[in-house]
Design a protein around this motif. Structure first.
Motif, PDB file in Angstrom:
ATOM      1  N   UNK A  42      78.847  38.943 -28.147  1.00 53.77           N
ATOM      2  CA  UNK A  42      77.992  39.962 -27.540  1.00 53.77           C
ATOM      3  C   UNK A  42      77.143  40.629 -28.626  1.00 53.77           C
ATOM      4  N   UNK A  43      75.846  40.690 -28.396  1.00 57.09           N
ATOM      5  CA  UNK A  43      74.958  41.360 -29.352  1.00 57.09           C
ATOM      6  C   UNK A  43      75.303  42.851 -29.402  1.00 57.09           C
ATOM      7  N   UNK A  44      75.392  43.387 -30.604  1.00 60.57           N
ATOM      8  CA  UNK A  44      75.723  44.803 -30.746  1.00 60.57           C
ATOM      9  C   UNK A  44      74.449  45.609 -31.011  1.00 60.57           C
ATOM     10  N   UNK A  45      73.968  46.342 -29.996  1.00 61.18           N
ATOM     11  CA  UNK A  45      72.687  47.050 -30.161  1.00 61.18           C
ATOM     12  C   UNK A  45      72.761  48.241 -31.118  1.00 61.18           C
ATOM     13  N   UNK A  46      73.966  48.604 -31.554  1.00 64.91           N
ATOM     14  CA  UNK A  46      74.105  49.718 -32.499  1.00 64.91           C
ATOM     15  C   UNK A  46      74.025  49.241 -33.951  1.00 64.91           C
ATOM     16  N   UNK A  47      74.063  47.916 -34.130  1.00 64.16           N
ATOM     17  CA  UNK A  47      74.159  47.394 -35.499  1.00 64.16           C
ATOM     18  C   UNK A  47      72.771  47.162 -36.097  1.00 64.16           C
ATOM     19  N   UNK A  48      72.467  47.889 -37.165  1.00 63.98           N
ATOM     20  CA  UNK A  48      71.132  47.741 -37.745  1.00 63.98           C
ATOM     21  C   UNK A  48      70.988  46.420 -38.498  1.00 63.98           C
ATOM     22  N   UNK A  49      69.736  45.926 -38.547  1.00 65.32           N
ATOM     23  CA  UNK A  49      69.431  44.792 -39.427  1.00 65.32           C
ATOM     24  C   UNK A  49      69.300  45.337 -40.837  1.00 65.32           C
ATOM     25  N   UNK A  50      69.942  44.716 -41.806  1.00 66.94           N
ATOM     26  CA  UNK A  50      69.787  45.192 -43.192  1.00 66.94           C
ATOM     27  C   UNK A  50      68.381  44.900 -43.714  1.00 66.94           C
ATOM     28  N   UNK A  51      67.791  45.912 -44.364  1.00 58.35           N
ATOM     29  CA  UNK A  51      66.453  45.748 -44.939  1.00 58.35           C
ATOM     30  C   UNK A  51      66.424  46.309 -46.363  1.00 58.35           C
ATOM     31  N   UNK A  52      65.412  45.870 -47.114  1.00 56.01           N
ATOM     32  CA  UNK A  52      65.178  46.390 -48.452  1.00 56.01           C
ATOM     33  C   UNK A  52      63.842  47.118 -48.443  1.00 56.01           C
ATOM     34  N   UNK A  53      63.810  48.263 -49.089  1.00 56.79           N
ATOM     35  CA  UNK A  53      62.528  48.968 -49.195  1.00 56.79           C
ATOM     36  C   UNK A  53      61.656  48.198 -50.178  1.00 56.79           C
ATOM     37  N   UNK A  54      60.486  47.751 -49.703  1.00 56.69           N
ATOM     38  CA  UNK A  54      59.628  46.892 -50.503  1.00 56.69           C
ATOM     39  C   UNK A  54      58.472  47.668 -51.122  1.00 56.69           C
ATOM     40  N   UNK A  55      58.092  48.753 -50.465  1.00 53.63           N
ATOM     41  CA  UNK A  55      56.954  49.517 -50.973  1.00 53.63           C
ATOM     42  C   UNK A  55      57.015  50.940 -50.415  1.00 53.63           C
ATOM     43  N   UNK A  56      56.638  51.898 -51.240  1.00 54.75           N
ATOM     44  CA  UNK A  56      56.567  53.295 -50.784  1.00 54.75           C
ATOM     45  C   UNK A  56      55.233  53.860 -51.242  1.00 54.75           C
ATOM     46  N   UNK A  57      54.469  54.422 -50.334  1.00 53.59           N
ATOM     47  CA  UNK A  57      53.196  55.057 -50.683  1.00 53.59           C
ATOM     48  C   UNK A  57      53.177  56.477 -50.159  1.00 53.59           C
ATOM     49  N   UNK A  58      52.690  57.391 -50.997  1.00 52.85           N
ATOM     50  CA  UNK A  58      52.468  58.751 -50.515  1.00 52.85           C
ATOM     51  C   UNK A  58      51.271  58.696 -49.574  1.00 52.85           C
ATOM     52  N   UNK A  86      74.252  46.134 -23.672  1.00 53.23           N
ATOM     53  CA  UNK A  86      75.680  46.265 -23.434  1.00 53.23           C
ATOM     54  C   UNK A  86      76.305  46.948 -24.638  1.00 53.23           C
ATOM     55  N   UNK A  87      76.998  48.048 -24.383  1.00 56.73           N
ATOM     56  CA  UNK A  87      77.744  48.716 -25.447  1.00 56.73           C
ATOM     57  C   UNK A  87      79.027  47.914 -25.648  1.00 56.73           C
ATOM     58  N   UNK A  88      79.135  47.187 -26.771  1.00 55.12           N
ATOM     59  CA  UNK A  88      80.271  46.260 -26.889  1.00 55.12           C
ATOM     60  C   UNK A  88      81.624  46.977 -26.942  1.00 55.12           C
ATOM     61  N   UNK A  89      81.617  48.206 -27.436  1.00 56.51           N
ATOM     62  CA  UNK A  89      82.888  48.950 -27.545  1.00 56.51           C
ATOM     63  C   UNK A  89      83.414  49.268 -26.150  1.00 56.51           C
ATOM     64  N   UNK A  90      82.519  49.695 -25.294  1.00 57.29           N
ATOM     65  CA  UNK A  90      82.902  49.986 -23.907  1.00 57.29           C
ATOM     66  C   UNK A  90      83.284  48.706 -23.171  1.00 57.29           C
ATOM     67  N   UNK A  91      82.411  47.714 -23.235  1.00 57.16           N
ATOM     68  CA  UNK A  91      82.611  46.499 -22.441  1.00 57.16           C
ATOM     69  C   UNK A  91      83.930  45.819 -22.816  1.00 57.16           C
ATOM     70  N   UNK A  92      84.172  45.675 -24.122  1.00 61.14           N
ATOM     71  CA  UNK A  92      85.404  45.001 -24.546  1.00 61.14           C
ATOM     72  C   UNK A  92      86.641  45.791 -24.163  1.00 61.14           C
ATOM     73  N   UNK A  93      86.572  47.110 -24.329  1.00 60.55           N
ATOM     74  CA  UNK A  93      87.746  47.936 -24.020  1.00 60.55           C
ATOM     75  C   UNK A  93      88.028  47.946 -22.515  1.00 60.55           C
ATOM     76  N   UNK A  94      86.961  47.998 -21.740  1.00 61.26           N
ATOM     77  CA  UNK A  94      87.140  47.994 -20.276  1.00 61.26           C
ATOM     78  C   UNK A  94      87.711  46.645 -19.828  1.00 61.26           C
ATOM     79  N   UNK A  95      87.129  45.572 -20.354  1.00 67.74           N
ATOM     80  CA  UNK A  95      87.556  44.243 -19.915  1.00 67.74           C
ATOM     81  C   UNK A  95      89.002  43.917 -20.265  1.00 67.74           C
ATOM     82  N   UNK A  96      89.479  44.450 -21.372  1.00 70.37           N
ATOM     83  CA  UNK A  96      90.844  44.079 -21.783  1.00 70.37           C
ATOM     84  C   UNK A  96      91.898  44.956 -21.108  1.00 70.37           C
ATOM     85  N   UNK A  97      91.454  45.852 -20.246  1.00 72.62           N
ATOM     86  CA  UNK A  97      92.383  46.800 -19.634  1.00 72.62           C
ATOM     87  C   UNK A  97      92.695  46.428 -18.186  1.00 72.62           C
ATOM     88  N   UNK A  98      93.973  46.472 -17.845  1.00 74.71           N
ATOM     89  CA  UNK A  98      94.410  46.269 -16.468  1.00 74.71           C
ATOM     90  C   UNK A  98      94.764  47.640 -15.894  1.00 74.71           C
TER      91      UNK A  98
END
Lengths: 359, 281
Positions: B1-17, A118-130
């Motif tokens: 609502x889970x935001x699928x665009x939001x990355x989990x923050x990570x730290x670079x732990x190792x880099x190998x050529x 679910x794209x939260x930006x779309x879903x929230x904006x759509x839901x809050x609109x009449x």
């Protein structure tokens, strides 16, 4: 479903009154053309507008939308970590949207709101609109909405359908959300009863239904252009993809993207970071399948290298891939914007019929 | 609502050529919030968006195996804006990961089957994840015979060389390493292109043998006729595709091949499926 009659004399005051509980969006003239945008205090939606240049999809799918903010300053707390941008999803009403532009939101919703993601930006904006929609009494020559499972009086994607009738709007109340806005505007009694207890509101009788049906039939009869896509469904993707007509169809196409930006159902987008000093934003921006950058790989290889392949992609997506994937008709509501605005006179109606009937 | 665009923050732990020309580096990331590692539970064949604030995001196959805990690993070729920036980053730097994304090799279906893994160049990453996963003791017995053909331009361009040499010594997997050419007189493995070696060493085609192919388009183009010749059915040939991506969740619209989105319906497809789609990849 109930219908109330709103005297145009009390319309503006009601709209203004609804601001106590709603942000308002509506068509306003900006230089030459109408556009949908948030209405400033005292600003009224122009209920006499013909069509907006860009579709109102931007209400929930803005041309550019900030998703996150970030700080690259290593001294800052939570630096390099995306933070949610502030959003306002308080109730809002879009007034005067055409019924098929509202229907387009149902199509976009298939993409942005599915069982996997679910794209939260779309879903929230759509839901809050009449959606306070305005039926189109006089469709223009570009309109082919009745071929696209919608039409000038389609009430399936709206909360209230207003029908312009002499000195009044006849308001078909389709949802509780719609009723709530009418209440807030004072077009009903305080308790949401619609029994004519307030000045300007009268009991709707059977004749009102008939009037609306008559206006609807009149409007639909004005739409002369028709498209068919039943045979597109039956053919295989590769048969249509490899059809010989694509280079001819695309011959005039400039790949300018006007069709994709004006379209109410084009949903493709890009994600870009924009940094200013040490602070920045991550944005979702409209994108277009007409540009080579849309698909080019980092290696320089481009699966849709030729301009005509990009034109083909747009029509295949709207008229074939979408049909096959969702089994809910085509990804087009027949608003006619792309037909009217294409600088090369490319007409989706002809292409659809060609894909349907042609070799 | 889970935001699928939001990355989990990570730290670079190792880099190998990772290769002699230094064009590939292997990065190990550790999640800042340990619970994110569980949220990121993945399968071999999936990818993720590596997310660098201010630079952007890139879709990269996951090179670590789900059986390896405490980190996730990616091997990245320096080619565009984001990868070039990533190659300049240091251990300890903070960035993000979004995923896991896409489907995976069909491990359920592959249980009890022989697997021929064919990889070329730096597309070996999700195959490394797969080999590591199937060789994990509780998993190994689930699968039949395992053959791997892996080729690179030169010995120095082979990824995960130490592991390859270890796997080479094992008797529960047949590793066929090849290079296009080498000046090394002591080179004891194959010389020649992947399709040629595949033709020589591939197990016979039957209903219980599946081929997984991941490599550059040119390798795939010439390996497919070899598999055809060997009698592999197209529903027994499994391939992983790449296309330009942004969202990774099937919404932004650019990675489609016909009605399928490489990011969400793929990246793994059988050749039988691909035969029905436009080859826009």
């Amino acid at each position: 479903m109930k219908i109330i009659k709103i005297d145009k004399k009390i319309w503006s005051d009601g709209v203004e009154k609804s601001r106590d509980s709603y942000r308002l969006i509506g068509p306003v003239k900006d230089r030459e053309f109408h556009q949908f945008r948030e209405l400033a205090k005292g600003e009224q939606p122009d209920m006499n507008y013909k069509n907006s240049r860009l579709s109102p999809k931007s209400i929930a799918f803005p041309q550019s939308e900030t998703m996150f903010i970030y700080d690259l300053d290593e001294k800052a707390e939570e630096h390099h970590i995306m933070q949610d941008a502030e959003k306002d999803y308080s109730p809002r009403a879009v007034i005067g949207i055409r019924p098929y532009d509202a229907k387009a939101f149902k199509i976009l919703d298939l993409n942005f709101n599915n069982s996997d993601y679910q794209d939260p930006y779309w879903v929230n904006a759509y839901n809050c609109t009449t959606f306070i929609s305005l039926a189109v009494n006089s469709p223009d020559k570009f309109d082919f909405s009745t071929s696209c499972a919608t039409g000038p009086f389609d009430d399936s994607a709206v909360d209230v359908l207003l029908v312009d009738y002499n000195d009044s709007y006849l308001a078909k109340i389709m949802t509780d959300k719609g009723l709530a806005w009418l209440n807030a505007a004072g077009f009903t009694t305080k308790n949401g009863e619609i029994d004519g207890a307030v000045t300007g509101v009268s009991e709707a009788g059977e004749d009102i239904y008939e009037i609306i049906e008559k206006l609807k039939a009149d409007a639909e009869s004005k739409i002369r252009s028709k498209i068919s896509f039943d045979k597109i469904k039956e053919k295989s993707i590769l048969d249509i993809f490899n059809a010989p007509f694509w280079e001819d169809i695309a011959f005039a196409c400039l790949n300018c993207g006007t069709c994709t930006y004006s379209c109410p159902t084009c949903w493709c987008f890009d994600i870009q970071d924009e940094t200013n000093g040490r602070k920045g934003i991550r944005q979702k921006n409209w994108d277009s399948c007409m540009t080579p950058l849309f698909t080019v790989h980092a290696t320089g290889h481009n699966p849709r290298h030729n301009d005509w392949e990009r034109t083909r992609q747009r029509f295949m997506h709207k008229l074939k891939y979408f049909q096959d994937k969702y089994n809910q008709g085509i990804m087009c509501v027949g608003c006619g914007r792309c037909v009217e605005q294409c600088p090369a006179n490319i007409d989706i109606r002809n292409i659809c019929n060609q894909m349907n009937n042609g070799e | 609502m889970h935001n699928p665009y939001k990355p989990y923050p990570v730290r670079i732990d190792d880099i190998q050529i990772a290769t002699e020309d230094k064009s590939l580096r292997t990065f190990k990331f550790v999640f800042l919030d340990p619970e994110d590692e569980e949220r990121f539970a993945y399968k071999s064949g999936q990818f993720a968006e590596l997310s660098i604030p201010g630079q952007g995001e890139i879709p990269i196959g996951i090179a670590s195996s789900p059986t390896e805990k405490g980190f996730v690993m990616f091997t990245v070729f320096r080619t565009g804006k984001v990868t070039s920036y990533l190659h300049e980053m240091k251990v300890g730097d903070i960035m993000g990961i979004r995923g896991p994304l896409g489907n995976w090799y069909p491990w359920d279906k592959l249980e009890g089957k022989n697997i021929l893994i064919i990889g070329g160049g730096f597309a070996f990453t999700t195959l490394r994840s797969s080999i590591k996963m199937v060789l994990d003791p509780p998993n190994r017995k689930k699968f039949g015979k395992i053959d791997v053909v892996y080729g690179a331009r030169t010995p120095g361009m082979l990824l995960y060389k130490e592991e390859l040499m270890e796997w080479e010594k094992r008797d529960d997997i047949n590793i066929h390493i090849t290079v296009d050419s080498t000046n090394d007189p002591n080179w004891k493995y194959h010389t020649g292109f992947v399709p040629t070696i595949t033709e020589k060493v591939a197990p016979p085609a039957d209903n219980d043998t599946y081929a997984i192919i991941c490599g550059p388009p040119i390798m795939i183009k010439f390996t497919q006729p070899v598999l055809d010749k060997l009698g592999y059915e197209h529903d027994h040939i499994i391939m992983s595709l790449e296309n330009r991506m942004k969202c990774g969740i099937g919404m932004c619209g650019r990675c489609n091949i016909g009605k399928e989105l490489v990011c969400k319906d793929g990246p793994v497809f059988t050749l039988e499926q691909l035969n029905k789609t436009p080859r826009e990849y």
